[in-house]
Design an enzyme around this catalytic site. Structure first.
Site, mmCIF file in Angstrom:
data_model
loop_
_atom_site.group_PDB
_atom_site.id
_atom_site.type_symbol
_atom_site.label_atom_id
_atom_site.label_comp_id
_atom_site.label_asym_id
_atom_site.label_seq_id
_atom_site.Cartn_x
_atom_site.Cartn_y
_atom_site.Cartn_z
ATOM 1 N N TYR A 39 0.809 -1.211 0.000
ATOM 2 C CA TYR A 39 0.000 0.000 0.000
ATOM 3 C C TYR A 39 0.847 1.267 0.000
ATOM 4 C CZ TYR A 39 -3.489 -3.384 1.658
ATOM 5 O OH TYR A 39 -4.298 -4.463 1.800
ATOM 6 N N SER A 142 -1.157 -14.988 5.789
ATOM 7 C CA SER A 142 -2.246 -14.556 4.925
ATOM 8 C C SER A 142 -2.142 -15.286 3.592
ATOM 9 C CB SER A 142 -2.173 -13.039 4.710
ATOM 10 O OG SER A 142 -3.260 -12.573 3.938
ATOM 11 N N ASN A 143 -3.289 -15.577 2.998
ATOM 12 C CA ASN A 143 -3.321 -16.235 1.685
ATOM 13 C C ASN A 143 -2.582 -17.574 1.690
ATOM 14 O OD1 ASN A 143 -4.669 -13.990 0.189
ATOM 15 N ND2 ASN A 143 -2.806 -12.892 0.808
ATOM 16 N N SER A 191 -11.774 -8.638 1.586
ATOM 17 C CA SER A 191 -12.679 -8.621 0.427
ATOM 18 C C SER A 191 -14.055 -9.153 0.800
ATOM 19 C CB SER A 191 -12.098 -9.417 -0.748
ATOM 20 O OG SER A 191 -10.929 -8.819 -1.235
ATOM 21 N N PHE A 193 -16.890 -7.887 0.830
ATOM 22 C CA PHE A 193 -18.012 -7.451 -0.002
ATOM 23 C C PHE A 193 -17.974 -8.066 -1.398
ATOM 24 C CE2 PHE A 193 -17.695 -3.394 2.682
ATOM 25 C CZ PHE A 193 -18.534 -3.917 3.651
ATOM 26 N N GLY A 194 -16.949 -8.864 -1.693
ATOM 27 C CA GLY A 194 -16.865 -9.520 -2.988
ATOM 28 C C GLY A 194 -16.668 -8.531 -4.129
ATOM 29 N N PRO A 195 -17.040 -8.917 -5.352
ATOM 30 C CA PRO A 195 -16.844 -8.029 -6.503
ATOM 31 C C PRO A 195 -17.721 -6.784 -6.398
ATOM 32 C CG PRO A 195 -18.182 -9.930 -7.115
ATOM 33 C CD PRO A 195 -17.682 -10.199 -5.726
ATOM 34 N N SER A 197 -18.485 -4.874 -9.037
ATOM 35 C CA SER A 197 -19.175 -4.655 -10.310
ATOM 36 C C SER A 197 -19.480 -6.016 -10.940
ATOM 37 C CB SER A 197 -18.309 -3.813 -11.252
ATOM 38 O OG SER A 197 -17.063 -4.463 -11.504
ATOM 39 N N ARG A 251 -20.301 5.161 6.082
ATOM 40 C CA ARG A 251 -20.028 3.732 5.940
ATOM 41 C C ARG A 251 -19.222 3.211 7.117
ATOM 42 N NH1 ARG A 251 -23.478 0.882 3.031
ATOM 43 N NH2 ARG A 251 -23.795 1.725 0.933
#
Length: 294
Positions: A39, A142-143, A191, A193-195, A197, A251
């Site tokens: 970042y 992570s991952n 993530s 909230f997922g995609p 769009s 938010r």
């Protein structure tokens, strides 16, 4: 708030507003902040933390930061220690001196992905040394897939306390969650909230953003809540910490109150049934040699 380890939500925000948003987040009640060397906003985030500390809004021991670099980042954040420090990806890349270029991202100066022959056991040993030196209180990964978690337990002197993974209703990772629970490793979801769009998945057709998914919208209406709150509650109600991203004040408050209601078991199951193993963050998209989820 959900009373689990690393339970309080955090976010990654744009660098130009980082200090302001971190400060405001602390002010409204956030205590877990997640970042990574990719970042490159540690200095700005640290300014927000420093302002909150100076104004007496919060004490240092009430804050928790999860980072994917070490001593230099402590200096950037203006802190003496990290509460939690994670290996961002189980991938060894050729070292890029931060004095030369920061953040290093995935590339060498040749703009190519340069893999380094370093076993994960060596990386984890270095993480344990950070704890020994008092620079980090807890360490995690992570991952990471289940096979590596099991392998780590054969040599880890200090077992990983946290597993951070992509997790949302389109990628529920049920077997990995069961393994982490069995091993006593806390799970943090990113993530959530997922995609954001519509996605075209070839023969599978288009995938809706989860905010527009009929099941999620129906559950949100039933509880008079926002779809985002339902998605966060779907995770936290099952004992999973979340780190949603936002830089909008309303938010921040909305996400923070997502634990003030409960979903039914049937609602949780219906949302989980949306799973299609859709992974949004896969290093194999950068280089096929980085297919850690294959």
């Amino acid at each position: 708030m959900a009373s689990i380890i690393l339970k309080r939500t955090g976010h990654k925000i744009p660098k130009d507003r980082c200090a302001e948003v971190v400060y405001n987040s602390i002010k409204v009640g956030y205590r877990l902040f997640d970042g990574a060397g990719d970042y490159g906003n540690e200095k700005e985030a640290g300014e927000g933390v420093g302002r909150a500390l100076r104004e007496g809004i919060v004490k240092r021991e009430e804050l928790c930061e999860a980072k994917a670099a070490a001593k230099m980042q402590l200096n950037l954040w203006g802190l003496d220690y990290f509460d939690l420090f994670l290996v961002h990806f189980p991938i060894a890349l050729a070292y890029v001196d931060p004095k030369h270029r920061y953040p290093p991202e995935w590339w060498g100066d040749d703009r190519k992905v340069n893999i380094q022959n370093t076993p994960f056991q060596e990386t984890w040993g270095a993480m344990e040394e950070l704890v020994d030196e008092g620079l980090v209180k807890n360490i995690g990964v992570s991952n990471v897939a289940g096979v590596l978690l099991v392998d780590m337990l054969s040599y880890a002197r200090l077992e990983p306390q946290v597993l951070q993974v992509e997790l949302h209703p389109y990628l529920t990772q049920e077997s990995l969650l069961r393994l982490a629970k069995t091993l006593g490793i806390a799970v943090t979801a990113y993530s959530s909230f997922g995609p954001q769009s519509y996605l075209e998945l070839g023969f599978k057709g288009k995938v809706k953003p989860l905010f527009e998914q009929d099941v999620v919208v129906k559950v949100a209406r039933a509880h008079e809540r926002e779809p985002a709150q339902v998605l966060l509650r779907w995770a936290t109600q099952r004992g999973i910490a979340v780190i949603p991203k936002t830089n909008t004040a309303n938010r921040l408050l909305s996400n923070l109150t997502s634990t003030s209601f409960d979903l039914t078991e049937a609602e949780i199951a219906t949302i989980s049934a949306l799973n299609i193993d859709l992974r949004l963050n896969d290093p194999a998209d950068i280089d096929p040699r980085l297919a850690i989820f294959a």
